[in-house]
Design an enzyme around this catalytic site. Structure first.
Site, PDB file in Angstrom:
ATOM      1  N   TYR A 114       0.839  -1.204   0.000  1.00 18.23           N
ATOM      2  CA  TYR A 114       0.000   0.000   0.000  1.00 18.23           C
ATOM      3  C   TYR A 114       0.874   1.254   0.000  1.00 18.23           C
ATOM      4  CZ  TYR A 114      -3.250   3.480   1.945  1.00 18.23           C
ATOM      5  OH  TYR A 114      -3.989   4.608   2.179  1.00 18.23           O
ATOM      6  N   ASP A 147     -11.059   8.055   7.132  1.00 12.37           N
ATOM      7  CA  ASP A 147      -9.817   8.835   7.169  1.00 12.37           C
ATOM      8  C   ASP A 147     -10.163  10.302   7.139  1.00 12.37           C
ATOM      9  OD1 ASP A 147      -7.344  10.000   6.867  1.00 12.37           O
ATOM     10  OD2 ASP A 147      -6.820   8.927   5.036  1.00 12.37           O
TER      11      ASP A 147
END
Lengths: 125, 125
Positions: free
Chosen positions: A14, A38
């Protein structure tokens, strides 16, 4: 359930995808029905189409993730990592200190990502 | 909802209490109905009596928590921190790399603590 090593490898992938602005690479790590929160405490982004839109805004050629210390596993399907995220904005560098928790589904794809950071975790360098 | 600063101060207090073997100090930070999951993926420990029993086993005069990097907040009632935990056992030092997530109730007490670490996060020094 994915192994601890699979989880840590996927979390490092990632970061690597992010840092080469590889949007498709990032999305390939996510499950179709994944949920991204997030920062933690904000409205979650649900499903791969919405997650793609989210990442189009942050994978912008100037934002980089710097990992701090080793990625942690768990005794189940999750991992955790401390990072800081650097973005260049008009000559300044904005740094956000973040801890990311990811859970994985049985196919080894990211089922959820939660990024812990508050307003006090941003600084300008 | 507690402020970001309250959360970070409480999490630092948790470390400080732990490192002076102050069991009562640790427990005073927890809500009566708190839940501890350490490591993530294990059976949660529920309620202050069970949590006291849990900490009696780990607050033992030789285990220390070393914080790595700043404690992170969130946009809600949670915080996160990367630490490593050192324990002396028969002349060796066992180090566990851990990321801890804590959520807080409206009274500012810890409602949940989840500690992310896997078997691969332990090393002997």
């Amino acid at each position: 359930m994915p192994t601890e090593q699979h989880i840590k490898t996927a979390m490092q992938s990632y970061i690597d995808c992010f840092n080469r602005d590889d949007l498709e690479g990032i999305l390939s790590l996510y499950a179709e029905d994944a949920v991204v929160e997030d920062p933690a405490g904000s409205e979650p982004v649900r499903g791969k189409a919405a997650i793609a839109e989210f990442y189009r805004n942050v994978v912008n050629g100037t934002t980089r993730i710097c990992r701090e210390e080793p990625i942690r596993g768990s005794h189940a399907n999750s991992g955790a990592m401390a990072v800081h995220i650097e973005t260049k904005v008009e000559g300044a560098t904005i740094v956000i200190h973040v801890i990311e928790i990811m859970s994985f589904n049985d196919d080894g794809r990211i089922a959820s990502m939660t990024a812990y950071w508050g307003k006090g975790d941003m600084e300008t360098r």
